[in-house]
Design an enzyme around this catalytic site. Structure first.
Site, short mmCIF file in Angstrom:
data_model
loop_
_atom_site.label_atom_id
_atom_site.label_comp_id
_atom_site.label_asym_id
_atom_site.label_seq_id
_atom_site.Cartn_x
_atom_site.Cartn_y
_atom_site.Cartn_z
N ASP A 79 5.19 4.93 -0.25
CA ASP A 79 4.40 5.43 0.87
C ASP A 79 5.30 5.79 2.05
O ASP A 79 5.00 6.71 2.81
CB ASP A 79 3.37 4.40 1.32
CG ASP A 79 2.18 4.32 0.38
OD1 ASP A 79 1.98 5.27 -0.41
OD2 ASP A 79 1.45 3.31 0.43
N LYS A 139 -0.81 -5.00 -5.23
CA LYS A 139 0.36 -4.58 -4.46
C LYS A 139 1.14 -5.74 -3.86
O LYS A 139 2.37 -5.64 -3.69
CB LYS A 139 -0.07 -3.63 -3.34
CG LYS A 139 -0.49 -2.25 -3.82
CD LYS A 139 -0.77 -1.35 -2.63
CE LYS A 139 -1.08 0.06 -3.06
NZ LYS A 139 -1.26 0.97 -1.90
#
Length: 271
Positions: free
Chosen positions: A107, A70
Site C-alpha cells: 500500500d 493482515k
C-alpha cells in the site's frame, strides 16, 4: 496442494469480492506468462496451516493478504519489511530464493505513486479515517516529510492511538471540522458504492490542493466530484489499487506489471 504451473493468490475471509485475481490475470495474459493467480478463502484459525501447506508447494510464489489476516500473519513469517512492521500490517508475502517467507506492505508504493507530483515535504495534510487504510497513509506521509497532519475521525481515541504510533504530534478533529491543508486523503470506505457519504467540508483546503480518495468504486466518488467542482486536483483509488498490486506482481512473478491506464482494466475495476 500442488499446481501444474506457478501461481500466487489472495487470501482472506470473505474473499470472493477481491479484485486481485482480475488485476493479476490481466497482467499475466498481457505478458503471456504461463502462471495463475486466484482467490483462496482462509478462515480465522486456518492461517498457520495454510502457510505450512504452501511452504511445501514448489509452484506457490506467494500471496496477497486481506482481512482478517493482515496483522496475524506477521508472527508467522520469517522476515518482515521494517515499514510493514511499523504499520503493523502485511498485505503481500513472497518466497525468497532460500524458501523463507518475507512480508511487506505494498500500500505504501500505491500511496506514493498516487501522490506523485504533490509536494509533501513541509505540507499540511488532512487524513480522514483512523482504521487499517489510514495506517500506511500516516506512515507514508510522515516519511515524506509532511509538517502537519490532522486526522478526522468519529473515534477520537482511535485517532490518537494512530497518531501516537505513526505520526506523533498529529492533531485530531471531527469529520465536520474544516482544517487547513494542501492535501486531503480519504482513507475510509465512505463513498464506496452502497456506502453513505457524509459530505466533507473542503473549505479549509488551500487553492490548488489535492484530494485523494482511496475508494476506487465508483471511479468518481461524491468527494471527488465535489472537490473537482471547487477547483481542486483529484486522484481516485484505482491508481493506488493498481500500483500496490504492481509491486506484489513483481514479487510473485519476477517481472514488472504491464500497467496501462488506457487498456480497459481500470474501467473493469471501477464499474
Amino acid at each position: 496442494m500442488t499446481s501444474s504451473r506457478p501461481y500466487a493468490e489472495v487470501i482472506g475471509d470473505p474473499i470472493a469480492h477481491s479484485k486481485s485475481p482480475l488485476i493479476h490475470r490481466h497482467w499475466l495474459g498481457k505478458l503471456g506468462l504461463d502462471a495463475d493467480y486466484r482467490a483462496w478463502r482462509v478462515a480465522p484459525g486456518e492461517l498457520a496451516d495454510y502457510l505450512a501447506a504452501r511452504r511445501d508447494d514448489p509452484d506457490w510464489r506467494g500471496c496477497n493478504v486481506t482481512m482478517p489476516h493482515k496483522q496475524a500473519i506477521l508472527a508467522l513469517l520469517d522476515s518482515v519489511d521494517p515499514s510493514a512492521a511499523a504499520i503493523g500490517a502485511v498485505n503481500t508475502v513472497g518466497r525468497n530464493a532460500d524458501g523463507r517467507l518475507h512480508g511487506q506492505n505494498t500500500d505504501l508504493h500505491g500511496i506514493h505513486r498516487s501522490l506523485e507530483g504533490v509536494r509533501l515535504e513541509d505540507a499540511e495534510v488532512v487524513l480522514v479515517g483512523a482504521g487499517g487504510a489510514a495506517r500506511p497513509a500516516a506512515y507514508a506521509l510522515r516519511r515524506a516529510g509532511v509538517r502537519r497532519l490532522t486526522i478526522l475521525t468519529r473515534d477520537p481515541a482511535k485517532g490518537r492511538r494512530l497518531a501516537d504510533q505513526l505520526f506523533p504530534g498529529a492533531e485530531i478533529g471531527a469529520l465536520a471540522s474544516e482544517p487547513a491543508g494542501d492535501l486531503l486523503v480519504n482513507a475510509t470506505p465512505l463513498g464506496m458504492a452502497g456506502q453513505p457519504w457524509p459530505r466533507l467540508p473542503l473549505g479549509g483546503l488551500a487553492p490548488g490542493a489535492m484530494v485523494f480518495d482511496m475508494v476506487y468504486a465508483p471511479a468518481r466518488t461524491e468527494l471527488l466530484v465535489d472537490a473537482h467542482a471547487r477547483g481542486f486536483r483529484t486522484v481516485g483509488g484505482a491508481t493506488m489499487l493498481l500500483f500496490q498490486a504492481a509491486q506484489a506482481f513483481a514479487t510473485f512473478f519476477g517481472k514488472p506489471a504491464p500497467i496501462d491506464l488506457g487498456d480497459g482494466l481500470v474501467e473493469q475495476l471501477t464499474a
